[in-house]
Design a protein around this motif. Structure first.
Motif: not given
Length: 502
Positions: A417-418, A425-426, A440-442, A446-454
């Motif tokens: 479901e990535k 998110i978008n 589940t967190v890890e 990984s799926m969301a990507g570091a660019q979406n942390i904010g």
């Protein structure tokens, strides 16, 4: 040998409104042909290997034309297959079920029609509008907003003079014309009116007004199809009878990150309170097979004075193997049973086992605190659990007595479901994200990507307990709330309390 076709009404949207007979037809189908108005949650009830064919059917934008759908049903049936045609609402209420039935009859295909709850009744109910009421309307009239031929016109004079509730289906694009014609042919401009978007879904929206202003209100609110138009005094009862939108979590989009196998309990509890549970599984549970260590432990089960279960998955896999080997729960009579928490204890109950010990804190540290003063060096402990689980419990207990850890399953990353997650998110349509384990967190990160942390920092993150919270903070994310009771109920209670506090 010819097969058979079932024309099944799936109801207006809420998947739980399917009939028992409709559910039977889904479960035995070899092929399911469905459209956009049927809740795809129902597809989960299909048997393994069932073929799914989506035929769309948005207004004036059909993925497959009706004549091709008719031919598809016949062709699949002639292959000897059981075909379930899943249609939103009821097959015979503007659902073209009659046309499909005629074609099947012509082609000498055996068929059966299973009624469904039409949105003309169920949809109004969820909006708090009864179709009839002794004080307001003694009849109701369901009218299509789209006639077969575009140049055809509704008999507005007759319709406008009907005294009962008027319900227009598939008519949103013609709303302005509908209200203008009703007023023109005799309806008072002050007549109550409502438009219900996505009736019975968790995203339901309702706009009320009068014939004079309903079009402007709907346009201003940006209401889109599918929508139901209601005209009549019964609309005024909505303030009293609107139970659905008053549920505590109504309108809240809550992401569930557990595995598909595990998610049902949390999803059901969220939906019970009116929330929209969005399943984004981040892990897949896979049994370790063959498992000689587990078989050996079960064959020597009488030697263990304690058996510790740290998850519902561990319980289910252990007992599945126990039964496969020809044993049953009675073989555990020599052992004291420990469950990490209420959920695990409840799963044990399904096998006729009542946990002897459930710690106050539902984590490994809680189990150790319960056992450290009652076990001794003569005890033997069996812990069947996940590969990759924290070593704390085994390390600490091993300082006191013999501990056998058996890895019975592993958690793998599930990225199926990535794309859907990234879209959510978008779009900014997530109110809460729930996490029930560090894995589940890890995998979610990984799926969301570091660019979406904010972006994720602006979403309320709910954690089941301290170990999971630690994993969340490791990724520079904030734990909005941590469940006081480290259970699924505790997570749901967290969200409810937040909503109530405003």
């Amino acid at each position: 040998m010819k097969g058979k076709v079932y024309l099944v009404g799936a109801g207006p949207g809420d998947y739980k409104l399917i009939t028992l007979k409709g559910l039977e037809a889904i479960r035995k189908a070899d092929v399911i042909v469905y459209d956009r108005l049927a809740n795809d949650r129902l597809l989960k009830e299909a048997k393994k290997g069932c073929e799914f064919i989506y035929v769309g059917k948005a207004s004036s934008n059909h993925t497959m034309p009706q004549k091709d759908i008719n031919r598809l049903l016949v062709n699949k049936a002639k292959e000897g297959k059981i075909v379930t045609r899943l249609k939103g609402g009821d097959p015979y209420v503007f659902g073209r079920g009659g046309e499909e039935g005629e074609f099947l009859y012509k082609e000498e295909i055996d068929f059966e029609v299973i009624p469904g709850i039409t949105s003309a009744i169920g949809g109004l109910c969820y909006a708090g509008i009864p179709v009839t009421h002794r004080d307001y309307a003694s009849s109701f009239h369901v009218i299509t907003g789209h006639l077969k031929d575009d140049d055809e016109e509704i008999d507005w004079k007759t319709v406008a003079n009907l005294r009962g509730t008027l319900i227009f289906l598939m008519g949103l694009s013609r709303l302005k014309s509908i209200v203008q014609n009703l007023i023109k042919h005799g309806k008072q401009g002050s007549t109550p009116a409502a438009v219900i978007n996505r009736a019975t879904w968790k995203s339901q929206r309702v706009v009320t007004g009068t014939l004079e202003d309903i079009y402007d209100k709907v346009h201003r609110e940006g209401i889109e199809s599918p929508a139901i138009i209601v005209v009549g005094d019964v609309v005024n009862l909505r303030d009293k009878l609107n139970y659905f939108e008053k549920k505590l979590l109504f309108g809240k989009n809550i992401v569930v990150t557990r595995s598909r196998v595990q998610s049902s309990t949390l999803v059901e509890k969220i939906e019970e309170f009116g929330g929209n549970a969005i399943e984004i599984p981040t892990i897949e549970i896979r049994k370790i097979e063959p498992n000689d260590m587990l078989e050996d432990a079960i064959n020597h089960i009488k030697e263990y004075s304690y058996i510790i279960f740290t998850s519902a998955n561990g319980v289910n896999i252990f007992f599945e193997k126990l039964f496969d080997m020809g044993y049953d729960s009675r073989i555990l009579h020599n052992s004291r049973i420990v469950a990490v928490g209420k959920g695990t204890a409840k799963e044990l109950n399904r096998y006729g086992i009542k946990a002897d010990i459930v710690p106050k804190k539902f984590v490994g540290e809680g189990i150790f605190e319960e056992l450290k003063d009652i076990i001794n060096k003569r005890d033997r402990i069996l812990i069947p659990r996940s590969k990759g689980a924290r070593s704390f419990l085994v390390d600490e207990l091993s300082k006191i007595c013999s501990v056998t850890e058996v890895k019975t399953y592993e958690t793998l990353k599930d990225e199926s479901e990535k794309d859907r997650l990234l879209d959510l998110i978008n779009d900014g349509n997530i109110d809460y994200i729930t996490f029930t384990s560090s894995s589940t967190v890890e995998n979610f990160i990984s799926m969301a990507g570091a660019q979406n942390i904010g972006t994720l920092r602006n979403i309320k993150i709910i954690s089941i307990g301290p170990i999971t919270s630690e994993a969340i903070r490791k990724h520079s994310l904030n734990v909005y709330r941590e469940a006081r009771e480290h259970t699924i109920d505790g997570i749901v209670q967290c969200i409810i309390e937040d909503v109530q506090e405003g």
